[in-house]
Enzyme design. Sequence first.
Site, PDB file in Angstrom:
ATOM      1  N   HIS A  89       0.830  -1.200   0.000  1.00  0.00           N
ATOM      2  CA  HIS A  89       0.000   0.000   0.000  1.00  0.00           C
ATOM      3  C   HIS A  89       0.874   1.263   0.000  1.00  0.00           C
ATOM      4  O   HIS A  89       0.730   2.128  -0.868  1.00  0.00           O
ATOM      5  CB  HIS A  89      -0.913  -0.026   1.235  1.00  0.00           C
ATOM      6  N   GLU A  90       1.785   1.335   0.967  1.00  0.00           N
ATOM      7  CA  GLU A  90       2.619   2.532   1.061  1.00  0.00           C
ATOM      8  C   GLU A  90       3.536   2.652  -0.154  1.00  0.00           C
ATOM      9  O   GLU A  90       3.798   3.757  -0.637  1.00  0.00           O
ATOM     10  CB  GLU A  90       3.438   2.535   2.354  1.00  0.00           C
ATOM     11  N   HIS A 128       1.664   4.344  -2.877  1.00  0.00           N
ATOM     12  CA  HIS A 128       1.703   5.807  -2.720  1.00  0.00           C
ATOM     13  C   HIS A 128       3.063   6.328  -3.178  1.00  0.00           C
ATOM     14  O   HIS A 128       3.157   7.349  -3.850  1.00  0.00           O
ATOM     15  CB  HIS A 128       1.535   6.193  -1.249  1.00  0.00           C
TER      16      HIS A 128
END
Length: 680
Positions: free
Chosen positions: A471-472, A475
């Site tokens: 997820h990170e 980003h």
Amino acid sequence: MNPLLKPFNTAPFSEIKNEHFLPAIQELIENTKAEVDAITNNSEAPSFENTVEALDYTGQQLDRVTSIFFNLNSAETNDEIQKIAQNISPLLSDFKNDLLLNEVLFERVEKVYNSKDSLTLTPEQETLLEKQYKGFSRNGATLSNTDKESLRKIDVELSKLKLKFGENVLAETNAYELHLSNEEDLSGLPDGIKEMAAQTAKEKEKEGWIFTLDYPSYVPFMTYADSRLLRKKLAIAFGARAFQANEYDNQDTVLKIVKLRHQRAKLLRYQSHAHFVLEERMSKTPEKVNSFLKDLLEKAMPAAIREFKELEAFAKELDGINTLEKWDGGYYSEKLKQKLFDLDDEKLKPYFKLENVIQGVFTIAKKLYDLEFIEIFNIDTYHEDVKTYRVTDINDNLIALFYADFHPRAGKRGGAWMTSYKSQQIKDGTNDRPHVSIVCNFTKPVLNGVEVTTASKPSLLTFNEMTTLFHEFGHALHGILANTTYKGLSGTSVFWDFVELPSQVLENWCYEKESLELFAKHYETGEVIPMELIKKIKASATFHEGMQTLRQLSFGLLDMSWHSKDPSEIKNVKAFEKDAFSTTQLYPDVKENCMSTAFSHIFQGGYSAGYYSYKWAEVLDADAFSHFKEKGIFNKEIANSFKNHILSQGGTQDPMKLYKKFRGQDPNPEALLKRAGLIK
Ligand SMILES: [Zn+2]
């Protein structure tokens, strides 16, 4: 000399001392003010270049220093830094407010804005102009002086009320403890949770075990405690926060907040607070959001009812429960999940050695976007645990610098996040590449009570931690691949209901055989994770998805109810809430409980008229991933399209336009419903 006042490329962590921050930021604010004065004092007629573009270029060094400071305050803080933050934050917010109230500056921006049809601007320039103009107008710049004054008063009042709301929730959360002295009452709880509760008791100089309303204590208790009576007790205490007719009661605070927000929106000539908020969102209008939520509700309802009935039957069979209550849901759900999947973290962890997972995301980034990550050791970091990488394209051109800080320590706040130390922009023909960072809290292995990482005892991630890393990293890719002209529109500077697309879409690669094979290998034997485990992971990921969806939708609908209509007639918070929940409730209502009085997301944080965006982002990511899936999850054509239309574009155009360019059509909720197993 203060290292923060000299030009620097990478953040000069080793030279920075705490006492450098305040004077540097004070001086840089003054410098930025001078840059703004140069714009307002310009005797030439306002143009896009001498006003809008010039404004985007102001405060470069200030941005860099504040990002270093606030990143440190999150990832490596201490009392001293926190104290400095208390001095710095008001300086920055005053500076920002003064800028938005700068009438001469607004006049220039407005002149450019009003003449925009006669200018030949690129789509990105149009967006920047729109964003700047709205930044002023949404803050009251176009209002009469009397209305401006009313707006200021409302803003002051609102910020006090939000603060009070949060303080009341915190006070009520802290005021309660479930103190147990009989070990039988702990039946069902995992050892780690018991130890934590014993530790809490010790800290409070009490015997036995203490459970609190903080999530790390509350959630496991509701999930595992066998005592139905105690679950009920704790659940009711949790739901009664700030709803108990005492000095911390938030009922009045809620009503005041929604009424002031409505007044504020009306002053600015919006129909409601939600209309005001959603203007700067991909969804655009409350009508769109409401129909989005209701459509999903209709489709999720049959599955939710089916799951609820199953759960009810299971609880009846197991413990003779006749009516399933709120405090039973988590408990029986977990029991049923164990029975169906028998999947525990310890079985999966050996396949997710941290180093392997990191190499895994790098390999995926290479296969999709031709990015190469090479670890480097010659740039400054703020802690020895922080790893640094040079990110290049296939021709060895520098694309970004990447910092990764994986392990928890005192001074780092919980959770995981992506941030940046330098924004990307193209100025004077030079493409300044960004410095991007991710920060996580993955537990290091413990050996004899000490945290260590050795070859034989590596850091192994849970499945959840692995998806967090993806997820990170998603980003981070949004930041790394940014390729826009203006920093104000670069990378993750996008509308709020769009920002989770790059992060969430990448999580999909955690469930695919083709990608897991690349890195999910047993740390001792090298064996690739068995397909049977992957299947179980997938199936368990959508377990009770109907009920979960219903729950998320109920929060979204409650939020929209509070914010999309004139609230002046609302008298009773609980009655209003009950009505808003009427179409989504599975469990019997608990009269002592109220969600709104502790719904900090929307009354204290920034999620008002925005809670829907969790589901919105899921629809986008599932729909986007289905596009990959059709052609292969490493299909270059689709990956290029995602890079060119989404990852590199930041906020340069309306996100719906960008999305359609990638997808060729509107986002369709069907992919999410299928992935969630809600439709076939
Ligand atoms: Zn995120």
